[in-house]
Design an enzyme around this catalytic site. Structure first.
Site, mmCIF file in Angstrom:
data_model
loop_
_atom_site.group_PDB
_atom_site.id
_atom_site.type_symbol
_atom_site.label_atom_id
_atom_site.label_comp_id
_atom_site.label_asym_id
_atom_site.label_seq_id
_atom_site.Cartn_x
_atom_site.Cartn_y
_atom_site.Cartn_z
ATOM 1 C CB THR A 132 -0.861 0.110 1.087
ATOM 2 O OG1 THR A 132 -0.146 -0.130 2.460
ATOM 3 C CG2 THR A 132 -1.941 -1.066 1.083
ATOM 4 C CG LEU A 143 12.084 -9.982 9.320
ATOM 5 C CD1 LEU A 143 12.673 -10.376 10.600
ATOM 6 C CD2 LEU A 143 10.631 -9.682 9.634
ATOM 7 C CB SER A 186 18.203 -3.530 2.156
ATOM 8 O OG SER A 186 16.713 -3.368 2.211
ATOM 9 C CD GLU A 217 16.400 -0.309 -0.841
ATOM 10 O OE1 GLU A 217 15.698 -0.904 -1.602
ATOM 11 O OE2 GLU A 217 16.877 -0.544 0.074
ATOM 12 C CG ASP A 275 10.413 -1.611 4.415
ATOM 13 O OD1 ASP A 275 9.302 -1.804 4.583
ATOM 14 O OD2 ASP A 275 11.138 -2.440 3.256
#
Length: 386
Positions: free
Chosen positions: A39, A129, A132, A164, A176
């Site tokens: 999302t 999890l 990175s 990223e 994240d």
């Protein structure tokens, strides 16, 4: 998993490796996404929390532009690079994450000196999890201080996202790093990905007689592969056909009409995102009104949606979820970008050992690699340790 080094132990290892003491030690946690998958890049809602497994870096700036990068795990040896000649095409392994952060800061006009860096991490690799992002958030926290850049958390979130997207090559959103940089003990991070508004939502499993189990299936995944990118492309196509800026602007009540406008696969991708946004909002409400024991059915529904509509689960994840639920977990779902990684199981304390044993047995019976199973609790976000 090996025990993580303390800040003083990591500083000592740094001195041993580089012949001088570090300027400091910083850490950033991994994250578990309680609910709200895929999302974030649709400008929707997510509810992750920072976990008590972290990436830690000892770092010292240099008077030249040389970069020397070393980690405490594996046998990769030292990686050499230069801040004036970063090349994403040759970056390999874990080093592409700190190199990507340096590059992203340079794109913002920030001068980044050379440095020596030693990484230690106990965030499981490839488990969904966010190992990175933990590395990236530790690095950007350190460099934000050492360069005097003065970036706010929201700016560091966007810089690591650019690292990223444009350096590592993974088309990820902002969930994240938001959890890693903005997390708090005993709270989940309710994030509106459209404007980066954050509300900390109390999430304390243990006082409610629960434990959050993470089941690392050992099926490694990568956000830089085609599966993640193709899902994002489907979402963008759906938004374009429906005439909205992002799928955030589509409500559950709009799905019937959408089904007549979209091809079958794109509609299922859209339906997952729309209903997942709704589940996040319901979860936040239930945590406030009834507590963690009330959210189990929403976790279950999220997994079904990811399995059937978004098609990002795998046999191992499905087995982990189904076995957990049939042995006492009140809710379970895969977590992370999918195509492998980990599942979470919200489990009554009295059922924890039964769930653990049942999952291990189910994996053995199926001929799968033995999973790692461990507990996580909501923890503090990125910070300087020493």
């Amino acid at each position: 998993m090996t025990a993580p080094l303390t800040a003083s132990q990591l500083a000592a290892r740094f001195t041993e490796a580089f012949g001088t003491e570090p300027d400091g030690v910083w850490m950033a946690p991994g994250r578990v996404n309680l609910i709200g998958e895929h999302t974030d890049y649709n400008e929707g809602f997510v509810l992750p929390f920072a976990i008590d497994k972290t990436a830690r870096i000892a770092i010292r700036t240099r008077p030249d532009s040389a970069l020397r990068l070393l980690s405490t795990y594996g046998d990769q040896g030292m990686t050499m690079a230069d801040t004036n000649a970063l090349d994403k095409s040759t970056a390999r392994g874990w080093t592409k994450y700190p190199l990507g952060v340096i590059w992203a800061l340079q794109q913002r006009g920030i001068t980044v000196p050379g440095m020596d860096l030693l990484l230690d991490s106990d965030v499981p690799l490839g488990a969904g999890l966010s190992s990175s992002h933990a590395i990236e958030c530790a690095v950007i926290s350190a460099l934000n201080e050492l360069t005097g850049a003065g970036l706010e958390a929201e700016e560091m979130v966007l810089a690591t996202q650019r690292a990223e997207n444009d350096f590592v090559g993974a088309p990820t959103g902002i969930m994240d790093q938001s959890a890693s940089l903005r997390g708090a003990k005993d709270h989940a991070v309710f994030l509106d990905c459209r404007d980066q508004t954050v509300k900390l939502v109390p999430f304390e499993a243990h006082p409610a007689g629960l434990v959050m189990l993470v089941i690392d299936t050992k099926v490694s995944h990568s956000h830089a592969d085609g599966g993640y990118a193709s899902r994002r492309a489907s979402c963008e196509l759906g938004a374009d056909v429906l005439g909205v800026k992002a799928l955030r602007d589509v409500g559950v009540e709009d799905l019937q009409e959408a089904s007549g406008l979209l091809d079958e696969e794109t509609f299922r991708r859209v339906r997952h995102v729309v209903t997942e946004n709704d589940r996040v909002l319901q979860t936040v409400e239930l945590l406030a009104s009834e507590g963690p024991r009330a959210i189990g059915p929403l976790l279950d529904a999220s997994h079904v949606s990811m399995r059937d509509d978004f098609e990002i689960s795998c046999r191992e994840l499905d087995l982990a979820v189904e076995t957990s639920r049939s042995n006492g977990a009140i809710g379970a779902r895969m977590t992370g970008g999918g195509f492998g990684g980990a599942a979470i199981a919200l489990t009554p304390l009295e059922a924890e050992q039964q769930v653990r044993a049942a999952v291990v047995k189910a994996f053995a019976d199926a001929g799968y690699t033995a999973p790692d199973i461990f507990t996580v609790t909501p923890a503090e976000g990125a910070m300087r340790l020493a």
